[in-house]
Design a protein around this motif. Structure first.
Motif, PDB file in Angstrom:
ATOM      1  N   VAL A 110       7.030   1.922   7.676  1.00  0.00           N
ATOM      2  CA  VAL A 110       5.787   2.331   8.307  1.00  0.00           C
ATOM      3  C   VAL A 110       4.743   1.835   7.219  1.00  0.00           C
ATOM      4  CG1 VAL A 110       4.593   4.246   9.144  1.00  0.00           C
ATOM      5  CG2 VAL A 110       6.812   3.989   9.910  1.00  0.00           C
ATOM      6  N   GLU A 111       4.805   2.196   6.017  1.00  0.00           N
ATOM      7  CA  GLU A 111       4.036   1.873   5.058  1.00  0.00           C
ATOM      8  C   GLU A 111       3.697   0.279   5.247  1.00  0.00           C
ATOM      9  OE1 GLU A 111       5.492   3.380   1.466  1.00  0.00           O
ATOM     10  OE2 GLU A 111       4.895   5.435   2.012  1.00  0.00           O
ATOM     11  N   ASP A 112       4.418  -0.431   5.224  1.00  0.00           N
ATOM     12  CA  ASP A 112       4.467  -1.877   5.054  1.00  0.00           C
ATOM     13  C   ASP A 112       3.518  -2.153   6.302  1.00  0.00           C
ATOM     14  OD1 ASP A 112       4.832  -4.435   4.507  1.00  0.00           O
ATOM     15  OD2 ASP A 112       6.239  -4.877   5.711  1.00  0.00           O
ATOM     16  N   ILE A 113       3.837  -1.612   7.747  1.00  0.00           N
ATOM     17  CA  ILE A 113       3.276  -1.999   8.825  1.00  0.00           C
ATOM     18  C   ILE A 113       1.657  -1.393   8.688  1.00  0.00           C
ATOM     19  CG2 ILE A 113       3.053  -1.415  11.463  1.00  0.00           C
ATOM     20  CD1 ILE A 113       6.050  -1.369  11.110  1.00  0.00           C
ATOM     21  N   LEU A 114       1.487  -0.375   8.378  1.00  0.00           N
ATOM     22  CA  LEU A 114       0.129   0.246   7.954  1.00  0.00           C
ATOM     23  C   LEU A 114      -0.690  -0.672   7.148  1.00  0.00           C
ATOM     24  CD1 LEU A 114      -1.591   2.484   8.755  1.00  0.00           C
ATOM     25  CD2 LEU A 114      -0.810   3.686   6.777  1.00  0.00           C
ATOM     26  N   LEU A 115      -0.085  -1.046   5.878  1.00  0.00           N
ATOM     27  CA  LEU A 115      -0.731  -1.811   5.051  1.00  0.00           C
ATOM     28  C   LEU A 115      -1.192  -3.355   5.563  1.00  0.00           C
ATOM     29  CD1 LEU A 115      -2.082  -1.933   2.243  1.00  0.00           C
ATOM     30  CD2 LEU A 115       0.182  -2.724   1.348  1.00  0.00           C
ATOM     31  N   THR A 116      -0.334  -3.874   6.182  1.00  0.00           N
ATOM     32  CA  THR A 116      -0.454  -5.186   6.988  1.00  0.00           C
ATOM     33  C   THR A 116      -1.568  -5.089   8.268  1.00  0.00           C
ATOM     34  OG1 THR A 116       1.706  -5.782   6.632  1.00  0.00           O
ATOM     35  CG2 THR A 116       0.378  -7.122   8.363  1.00  0.00           C
ATOM     36  N   ARG A 117      -1.828  -3.920   8.857  1.00  0.00           N
ATOM     37  CA  ARG A 117      -2.598  -3.834   9.859  1.00  0.00           C
ATOM     38  C   ARG A 117      -4.051  -3.615   9.497  1.00  0.00           C
ATOM     39  NH1 ARG A 117      -1.199  -7.073  13.094  1.00  0.00           N
ATOM     40  NH2 ARG A 117       0.970  -6.982  13.475  1.00  0.00           N
ATOM     41  N   VAL A 118      -4.010  -2.857   8.159  1.00  0.00           N
ATOM     42  CA  VAL A 118      -5.488  -2.343   7.447  1.00  0.00           C
ATOM     43  C   VAL A 118      -5.929  -3.748   6.767  1.00  0.00           C
ATOM     44  CG1 VAL A 118      -6.275  -1.202   5.688  1.00  0.00           C
ATOM     45  CG2 VAL A 118      -4.871   0.030   7.122  1.00  0.00           C
ATOM     46  N   ILE A 119      -5.242  -4.586   6.249  1.00  0.00           N
ATOM     47  CA  ILE A 119      -5.739  -5.627   5.441  1.00  0.00           C
ATOM     48  C   ILE A 119      -6.218  -6.919   6.793  1.00  0.00           C
ATOM     49  CG2 ILE A 119      -4.828  -7.735   4.483  1.00  0.00           C
ATOM     50  CD1 ILE A 119      -3.193  -5.918   2.872  1.00  0.00           C
ATOM     51  N   LYS A 120      -5.406  -6.703   7.970  1.00  0.00           N
ATOM     52  CA  LYS A 120      -5.909  -7.642   9.041  1.00  0.00           C
ATOM     53  C   LYS A 120      -7.100  -7.301   9.759  1.00  0.00           C
ATOM     54  CE  LYS A 120      -1.650  -9.845  10.106  1.00  0.00           C
ATOM     55  NZ  LYS A 120      -0.483 -10.362  11.293  1.00  0.00           N
ATOM     56  N   GLN A 121      -7.362  -6.026   9.447  1.00  0.00           N
ATOM     57  CA  GLN A 121      -8.719  -5.528  10.091  1.00  0.00           C
ATOM     58  C   GLN A 121      -9.967  -5.637   9.186  1.00  0.00           C
ATOM     59  OE1 GLN A 121      -9.423  -4.126  13.270  1.00  0.00           O
ATOM     60  NE2 GLN A 121      -7.491  -4.253  14.099  1.00  0.00           N
ATOM     61  N   GLY A 122      -9.553  -6.072   8.133  1.00  0.00           N
ATOM     62  CA  GLY A 122     -10.596  -6.327   7.096  1.00  0.00           C
ATOM     63  C   GLY A 122     -11.006  -5.392   6.200  1.00  0.00           C
ATOM     64  N   VAL A 123      -9.960  -4.397   6.252  1.00  0.00           N
ATOM     65  CA  VAL A 123     -10.249  -3.071   4.985  1.00  0.00           C
ATOM     66  C   VAL A 123      -9.451  -3.487   4.045  1.00  0.00           C
ATOM     67  CG1 VAL A 123      -9.893  -0.742   4.762  1.00  0.00           C
ATOM     68  CG2 VAL A 123     -10.868  -1.432   6.864  1.00  0.00           C
ATOM     69  N   ASP A 124      -9.905  -3.620   2.657  1.00  0.00           N
ATOM     70  CA  ASP A 124      -9.003  -3.758   1.628  1.00  0.00           C
ATOM     71  C   ASP A 124      -7.849  -2.785   1.521  1.00  0.00           C
ATOM     72  OD1 ASP A 124      -8.342  -4.313  -1.002  1.00  0.00           O
ATOM     73  OD2 ASP A 124     -10.392  -4.560  -1.903  1.00  0.00           O
ATOM     74  N   GLY A 125      -6.822  -3.328   0.885  1.00  0.00           N
ATOM     75  CA  GLY A 125      -5.523  -2.474   1.020  1.00  0.00           C
ATOM     76  C   GLY A 125      -5.625  -1.486  -0.308  1.00  0.00           C
ATOM     77  N   ARG A 126      -6.421  -1.855  -1.133  1.00  0.00           N
ATOM     78  CA  ARG A 126      -6.452  -0.881  -2.086  1.00  0.00           C
ATOM     79  C   ARG A 126      -7.269   0.461  -1.964  1.00  0.00           C
ATOM     80  NH1 ARG A 126      -8.985  -4.866  -6.441  1.00  0.00           N
ATOM     81  NH2 ARG A 126     -10.394  -5.438  -4.554  1.00  0.00           N
ATOM     82  N   SER A 127      -7.820   0.337  -0.743  1.00  0.00           N
ATOM     83  CA  SER A 127      -8.328   1.710  -0.348  1.00  0.00           C
ATOM     84  C   SER A 127      -7.468   2.791   0.044  1.00  0.00           C
ATOM     85  CB  SER A 127      -9.532   1.444   0.569  1.00  0.00           C
ATOM     86  OG  SER A 127      -8.842   0.831   1.777  1.00  0.00           O
ATOM     87  N   LEU A 128      -6.436   2.589   0.229  1.00  0.00           N
ATOM     88  CA  LEU A 128      -5.126   3.586   0.393  1.00  0.00           C
ATOM     89  C   LEU A 128      -4.494   3.746  -0.801  1.00  0.00           C
ATOM     90  CD1 LEU A 128      -3.668   2.162   3.905  1.00  0.00           C
ATOM     91  CD2 LEU A 128      -5.169   4.269   3.662  1.00  0.00           C
ATOM     92  N   ASP A 129      -4.159   4.967  -1.272  1.00  0.00           N
ATOM     93  CA  ASP A 129      -3.649   5.579  -2.224  1.00  0.00           C
ATOM     94  C   ASP A 129      -2.174   5.795  -2.005  1.00  0.00           C
ATOM     95  OD1 ASP A 129      -3.129   6.394  -4.653  1.00  0.00           O
ATOM     96  OD2 ASP A 129      -4.555   8.235  -4.519  1.00  0.00           O
ATOM     97  N   PHE A 130      -1.355   5.030  -2.338  1.00  0.00           N
ATOM     98  CA  PHE A 130       0.036   5.193  -2.060  1.00  0.00           C
ATOM     99  C   PHE A 130       0.736   5.882  -3.382  1.00  0.00           C
ATOM    100  CE2 PHE A 130      -0.818   1.664   0.644  1.00  0.00           C
ATOM    101  CZ  PHE A 130      -0.142   1.969   2.005  1.00  0.00           C
ATOM    102  N   THR A 131       0.009   6.364  -4.150  1.00  0.00           N
ATOM    103  CA  THR A 131       0.779   6.780  -5.546  1.00  0.00           C
ATOM    104  C   THR A 131       1.329   8.166  -5.201  1.00  0.00           C
ATOM    105  OG1 THR A 131      -1.415   7.715  -6.159  1.00  0.00           O
ATOM    106  CG2 THR A 131      -0.794   5.639  -7.132  1.00  0.00           C
ATOM    107  N   ALA A 132       1.069   9.075  -4.278  1.00  0.00           N
ATOM    108  CA  ALA A 132       1.497  10.350  -4.187  1.00  0.00           C
ATOM    109  C   ALA A 132       2.849  10.225  -3.587  1.00  0.00           C
ATOM    110  CB  ALA A 132       0.825  11.200  -3.153  1.00  0.00           C
ATOM    111  N   GLU A 133       3.828  11.281  -3.960  1.00  0.00           N
ATOM    112  CA  GLU A 133       5.118  10.932  -3.786  1.00  0.00           C
ATOM    113  C   GLU A 133       5.403  11.705  -2.345  1.00  0.00           C
ATOM    114  OE1 GLU A 133       8.018   9.831  -5.239  1.00  0.00           O
ATOM    115  OE2 GLU A 133       6.462   9.005  -6.686  1.00  0.00           O
ATOM    116  N   PRO A 134       6.281  11.014  -1.561  1.00  0.00           N
ATOM    117  CA  PRO A 134       6.623  11.615   0.063  1.00  0.00           C
ATOM    118  C   PRO A 134       7.453  12.862  -0.413  1.00  0.00           C
ATOM    119  CG  PRO A 134       7.768   9.579  -0.276  1.00  0.00           C
ATOM    120  CD  PRO A 134       6.836   9.825  -1.459  1.00  0.00           C
ATOM    121  N   HIS A 135       7.335  13.931   0.433  1.00  0.00           N
ATOM    122  CA  HIS A 135       8.077  14.992   0.194  1.00  0.00           C
ATOM    123  C   HIS A 135       8.838  15.453   1.797  1.00  0.00           C
ATOM    124  CE1 HIS A 135       4.279  16.398   2.188  1.00  0.00           C
ATOM    125  NE2 HIS A 135       4.964  17.232   2.710  1.00  0.00           N
ATOM    126  N   GLN A 136      10.216  15.776   1.231  1.00  0.00           N
ATOM    127  CA  GLN A 136      11.005  16.308   2.485  1.00  0.00           C
ATOM    128  C   GLN A 136      10.602  17.704   3.196  1.00  0.00           C
ATOM    129  OE1 GLN A 136      13.589  14.038   2.999  1.00  0.00           O
ATOM    130  NE2 GLN A 136      14.116  15.291   4.509  1.00  0.00           N
TER     131      GLN A 136
END
Length: 163
Positions: free
Chosen positions: A61-87
């Motif tokens: 899902v993260e890969d799909i989201l990042l791909t679609r964001v970049i294809k829409q012209g939004v810089d991928g660095r604008s999404l912060d993936f550093t936070a850890e996912p939680h259960q």
């Protein structure tokens, strides 16, 4: 005096469109078909919430989201993936922050780069942006070129050019 502003902003409507396209792709993907995966954009908090079954689905899902964001012209660095996912029970949740504005450390780094390369220019931090002024518009264009080549972890936009 010619001047321009350096900002870091994301067009939320474009980001929303990219997320909607990603949701459609997730619904059609074979490996994600029976997973109860959801992706939501909170425009007030500038966050994207991903809720899925397992770690493999989350990475897809993260890969799909990042791909679609970049294809829409939004810089991928604008999404912060550093936070850890939680259960949460049998679900895996990940909250991504959408970077809006320049914080003080980023402003200091940009100001330092400008002062080292162009000592005659005037650069000052204002709220969540940096304003650069000069007598020559060519110097301002050189600053823009230098900042585009610089390895910064944020996306920059150059707005409000006045001559």
């Amino acid at each position: 005096m010619a001047s321009f502003d350096i900002v870091s902003k994301v067009d939320l409507q474009t980001l929303d469109n990219a997320i909607n396209v990603a949701i459609k792709e997730i619904a059609n993907r074979y490996d994600l078909r029976n997973s109860k995966t959801s992706v939501e954009l909170n425009k007030k908090d500038f966050t994207v919430k991903i809720d899925t079954d397992n770690d493999m689905s989350l990475k897809s899902v993260e890969d799909i989201l990042l791909t679609r964001v970049i294809k829409q012209g939004v810089d991928g660095r604008s999404l912060d993936f550093t936070a850890e996912p939680h259960q949460s029970g049998n679900r895996l949740r990940h909250e991504l922050k959408v970077r809006q504005g320049l914080d003080k450390d980023q402003q200091r780094k940009i100001l330092k780069l400008i002062k080292e390369s162009f000592p005659k220019l005037t650069a000052q931090a204002m709220d969540d942006q940096v304003r650069v002024s000069s007598k020559k518009i060519d110097d301002l264009q050189a600053v823009i070129g230098m900042l585009r080549r610089a390895e910064l972890e944020i996306s920059l936009q150059f707005v409000n050019m006045k001559s």
